[in-house]
Design an enzyme around this catalytic site. Structure first.
Site, mmCIF file in Angstrom:
data_model
loop_
_atom_site.group_PDB
_atom_site.id
_atom_site.type_symbol
_atom_site.label_atom_id
_atom_site.label_comp_id
_atom_site.label_asym_id
_atom_site.label_seq_id
_atom_site.Cartn_x
_atom_site.Cartn_y
_atom_site.Cartn_z
ATOM 1 N N THR A 132 0.657 -1.269 0.059
ATOM 2 C CA THR A 132 0.039 -0.012 0.083
ATOM 3 C C THR A 132 0.820 1.384 0.074
ATOM 4 O O THR A 132 1.909 1.116 0.565
ATOM 5 C CB THR A 132 -1.105 -0.083 1.250
ATOM 6 N N ASP A 133 0.336 2.448 -0.399
ATOM 7 C CA ASP A 133 1.067 3.507 -0.446
ATOM 8 C C ASP A 133 1.092 4.046 1.009
ATOM 9 O O ASP A 133 1.958 4.919 1.373
ATOM 10 C CB ASP A 133 0.143 4.728 -1.284
ATOM 11 N N GLU A 134 0.298 3.656 1.869
ATOM 12 C CA GLU A 134 0.246 4.179 3.230
ATOM 13 C C GLU A 134 1.623 3.808 4.139
ATOM 14 O O GLU A 134 1.903 4.573 4.928
ATOM 15 C CB GLU A 134 -0.789 3.405 4.038
ATOM 16 N N TYR A 157 -1.468 -0.561 10.861
ATOM 17 C CA TYR A 157 -1.669 -1.293 9.738
ATOM 18 C C TYR A 157 -0.506 -0.918 8.873
ATOM 19 O O TYR A 157 -0.096 -1.974 8.152
ATOM 20 C CB TYR A 157 -3.127 -0.575 9.071
ATOM 21 N N LYS A 161 2.246 -3.401 7.371
ATOM 22 C CA LYS A 161 2.506 -3.770 5.852
ATOM 23 C C LYS A 161 4.069 -3.203 5.449
ATOM 24 O O LYS A 161 4.881 -4.008 4.942
ATOM 25 C CB LYS A 161 1.573 -2.733 5.134
HETATM 26 P P1 NAD Z 1 -9.382 -7.687 2.251
HETATM 27 O O1 NAD Z 1 -9.410 -7.267 3.750
HETATM 28 O O2 NAD Z 1 -10.759 -7.416 1.442
HETATM 29 O O3 NAD Z 1 -8.996 -9.097 2.018
HETATM 30 C C1 NAD Z 1 -8.124 -9.764 2.526
HETATM 31 C C2 NAD Z 1 -8.193 -11.129 2.372
HETATM 32 O O4 NAD Z 1 -7.152 -11.856 3.057
HETATM 33 C C3 NAD Z 1 -9.502 -11.719 2.849
HETATM 34 O O5 NAD Z 1 -10.188 -12.647 1.973
HETATM 35 C C4 NAD Z 1 -9.132 -12.381 4.160
HETATM 36 O O6 NAD Z 1 -9.936 -13.685 4.451
HETATM 37 C C5 NAD Z 1 -7.595 -12.853 3.758
HETATM 38 N N1 NAD Z 1 -6.798 -13.172 4.937
HETATM 39 C C6 NAD Z 1 -6.464 -12.548 6.036
HETATM 40 N N2 NAD Z 1 -5.925 -13.031 7.069
HETATM 41 C C7 NAD Z 1 -5.543 -14.090 6.356
HETATM 42 C C8 NAD Z 1 -4.743 -15.288 6.690
HETATM 43 N N3 NAD Z 1 -4.211 -15.118 8.106
HETATM 44 N N4 NAD Z 1 -4.285 -16.279 6.055
HETATM 45 C C9 NAD Z 1 -4.987 -16.445 4.851
HETATM 46 N N5 NAD Z 1 -5.949 -15.483 4.383
HETATM 47 C C10 NAD Z 1 -5.994 -14.492 5.168
HETATM 48 O O7 NAD Z 1 -8.413 -6.684 1.772
HETATM 49 P P2 NAD Z 1 -8.065 -5.843 0.310
HETATM 50 O O8 NAD Z 1 -8.594 -4.763 0.346
HETATM 51 O O9 NAD Z 1 -8.699 -6.724 -0.670
HETATM 52 O O10 NAD Z 1 -6.351 -6.000 0.132
HETATM 53 C C11 NAD Z 1 -5.631 -7.016 -0.370
HETATM 54 C C12 NAD Z 1 -4.184 -6.537 -0.296
HETATM 55 O O11 NAD Z 1 -4.183 -5.195 -0.883
HETATM 56 C C13 NAD Z 1 -3.879 -6.261 1.162
HETATM 57 O O12 NAD Z 1 -2.491 -6.779 1.514
HETATM 58 C C14 NAD Z 1 -3.894 -4.822 1.225
HETATM 59 O O13 NAD Z 1 -2.585 -4.289 2.284
HETATM 60 C C15 NAD Z 1 -3.239 -4.355 0.007
HETATM 61 N N6 NAD Z 1 -3.991 -3.153 -0.401
HETATM 62 C C16 NAD Z 1 -5.238 -2.804 -0.284
HETATM 63 C C17 NAD Z 1 -5.669 -1.322 -1.027
HETATM 64 C C18 NAD Z 1 -7.244 -1.032 -0.810
HETATM 65 O O14 NAD Z 1 -7.561 0.077 -1.004
HETATM 66 N N7 NAD Z 1 -8.040 -1.858 -0.322
HETATM 67 C C19 NAD Z 1 -4.837 -0.485 -1.443
HETATM 68 C C20 NAD Z 1 -3.528 -0.976 -1.684
HETATM 69 C C21 NAD Z 1 -2.865 -2.066 -1.049
HETATM 70 P P1 TYD Z 2 -10.612 3.891 4.689
HETATM 71 O O1 TYD Z 2 -11.674 3.580 3.339
HETATM 72 O O2 TYD Z 2 -10.724 3.624 5.598
HETATM 73 O O3 TYD Z 2 -9.292 3.688 3.712
HETATM 74 P P2 TYD Z 2 -7.757 4.287 4.286
HETATM 75 O O4 TYD Z 2 -7.967 4.710 5.658
HETATM 76 O O5 TYD Z 2 -6.840 3.088 4.244
HETATM 77 O O6 TYD Z 2 -7.413 5.336 3.340
HETATM 78 O O7 TYD Z 2 -10.879 5.478 4.697
HETATM 79 C C1 TYD Z 2 -10.638 6.585 3.481
HETATM 80 C C2 TYD Z 2 -10.571 7.870 4.041
HETATM 81 O O8 TYD Z 2 -11.955 8.058 4.761
HETATM 82 C C3 TYD Z 2 -9.652 8.154 5.226
HETATM 83 O O9 TYD Z 2 -9.206 9.372 5.239
HETATM 84 C C4 TYD Z 2 -10.526 7.909 6.285
HETATM 85 C C5 TYD Z 2 -12.095 8.288 6.207
HETATM 86 N N1 TYD Z 2 -13.360 7.756 6.739
HETATM 87 C C6 TYD Z 2 -14.136 8.590 7.238
HETATM 88 O O10 TYD Z 2 -14.182 9.912 7.308
HETATM 89 N N2 TYD Z 2 -15.217 7.799 8.013
HETATM 90 C C7 TYD Z 2 -15.397 6.575 7.908
HETATM 91 O O11 TYD Z 2 -16.421 5.892 8.467
HETATM 92 C C8 TYD Z 2 -14.432 5.568 7.287
HETATM 93 C C9 TYD Z 2 -14.344 4.296 6.823
HETATM 94 C C10 TYD Z 2 -13.414 6.264 6.697
#
Ligand code: NAD
Ligand code: TYD
Length: 351
Positions: A132-134, A157, A161
């Site tokens: 992630t960019d975070e 988090y 990561k």
């Molecule tokens: P998500 O929470 O929707 O899905 C995570 C999946 O991992 C789930 O299916 C869960 O069951 C599985 N999981 C969790 N713990 C596990 C374990 N111990 N063993 C096996 N499986 C397990 O997450 P997402 O949003 O799809 O993110 C996927 C990846 O992309 C993550 O690594 C996250 O850090 C990264 N990412 C997400 C975003 C975003 O905006 N969602 C952006 C950048 C990077």
């Molecule tokens: P989120 O979807 O949790 O992603 P991330 O924190 O990983 O960027 O949140 C996106 C943005 O929205 C973040 O600045 C937090 C804000 N947010 C709210 O204002 N209210 C909410 O209930 C949630 C879940 C997020």
């Protein structure tokens, strides 16, 4: 089969789009989806491809070293695309330990298993870690994260990561493991668990619940449609250079409150509500602890590769996303069962 590819976390939001993309685009690959099925994992996300001949599901917890080793013994993987993670910042603030177990230890278990399995020939293998960019921390009003921006994770988090990213690169440097890391901005689209901003707010608008905006809603995120991320993952899995990092983003920055007003406007149109009706649900609540101000990605490195650019214009992507949630209310009902109510109360009712 030409290649056997392990995709971890394939039942989650991004993972399910990546699994579908690979199963449909590469019939000669065997795609093994290994997922623990936590609250965020949902096999319904993959119902359309579950009977495909080149798809296998394994319920597996990556924190369990023996389980991971057994998977590698059973399948002789040629490549790994590692997405399994605990992924929600608010949950990491409430309970950090699970993030260390899955994101750090789980990743190290996979690295060890890959190293063991590939020790005699690593040339044509690939361990691709999705991050992630975070991990780069928080920007002021100017500037973009590049691949050279120093790590400065500020939530449990992003710290977990960042830890996993460091292990992946260390295994390349120390053992020569063929790795690629990519760091992506906020994804949006179908199948996202309604703890994240967009699906949570779509569901709340539908059901007439308050929209809890953290702080003043001035935080900024860069949004990318999930299928554009899946295509970037495909490109880097096949053409990424070993040991390299790639930033992925949409060049699409939105201040939260502006995004929320746009969402409300589109929802009013789609639900046939009076203009301004959904926005009445906006409620400013206590800010998230340590809330990162701004994320923004310089994606020029991956865009120099022929064949990748974000294809979805944001308004269209958001509209398509809302339509999906409106058409899939049963999906929403199913994921809202179980512990969701307890989570919602703890997260929001005390704010
Ligand atoms: P998500 O929470 O929707 O899905 C995570 C999946 O991992 C789930 O299916 C869960 O069951 C599985 N999981 C969790 N713990 C596990 C374990 N111990 N063993 C096996 N499986 C397990 O997450 P997402 O949003 O799809 O993110 C996927 C990846 O992309 C993550 O690594 C996250 O850090 C990264 N990412 C997400 C975003 C975003 O905006 N969602 C952006 C950048 C990077
Ligand atoms: P989120 O979807 O949790 O992603 P991330 O924190 O990983 O960027 O949140 C996106 C943005 O929205 C973040 O600045 C937090 C804000 N947010 C709210 O204002 N209210 C909410 O209930 C949630 C879940 C997020």
């Amino acid at each position: 089969m030409k290649k056997t590819v392990l995709i971890t976390g394939g039942a989650g939001f991004i993972g399910s789009h990546v699994v579908r993309h690979f199963v449909n685009k590469y019939p000669s690959y065997r795609v093994v989806n290994a997922d623990k099925l936590t609250y965020a994992g949902n096999l319904q996300n993959l119902a359309d491809i579950e009977n495909a001949g080149n798809y296998v599901f394994e319920k597996a917890d990556i924190v369990d070293e023996k389980v991971v080793d057994a998977l590698f013994e059973k399948y002789s993987f040629d490549g790994v695309i590692h997405l399994a993670a605990e992924s929600h910042v608010d949950r990491s603030i409430a309970s950090p330990n699970e993030f260390v177990f899955t994101n750090v230890i789980g990743t190290v278990n996979l690295l060890n298993a890959a190293r063991k399995a590939w020790k005699d020939n690593m040339d044509d293998k690939m361990f691709y870690h999705i991050s992630t960019d975070e991990v780069y921390g928080s920007l002021g009003s100017k500037g973009l994260f590049t691949e050279d921006t120093p790590y400065d994770p500020r939530s449990p988090y992003s710290a977990s990561k960042a830890g996993s990213d460091h292990f992946v690169r260390a295994y390349h440097n120390t053992y020569g493991l063929p790795v690629v890391v990519s760091n992506c901005s906020n994804n949006y689209g179908p199948n996202q668990f309604p703890e994240k901003l967009l699906p949570l707010f779509i569901n709340n608008i539908l059901t007439g619940k308050e929209l809890p905006v953290y702080g003043k809603g001035e935080n900024i995120r860069d949004w990318l449609y999930v299928e554009d991320h899946a295509k970037a993952i495909d490109l880097l899995f096949h053409s990424g250079r070993h040991g390299e990092t790639y930033n992925i983003g949409g060049h699409n920055e939105w201040k939260n409150i502006d995004l929320i007003y746009l969402l409300c406007e589109l929802m009013d149109e789609k639900l046939g509500r009076e203009k301004g009706e959904s926005a009445k649900l906006i409620t400013y609540v206590k800010d998230r602890a340590g809330h990162d101000k701004r994320y923004a990605i310089d994606a020029s490195k991956i865009q120099d590769y022929p064949g990748w650019t974000p294809e979805h214009n944001f308004r269209e992507g958001l509209s398509k996303t809302i339509d999906w949630y409106l058409e899939n209310t049963e999906w929403m009902q199913n994921v809202l069962s179980g512990d969701y109510e307890k989570y919602y109360e703890q997260q929001y009712l005390e704010r």
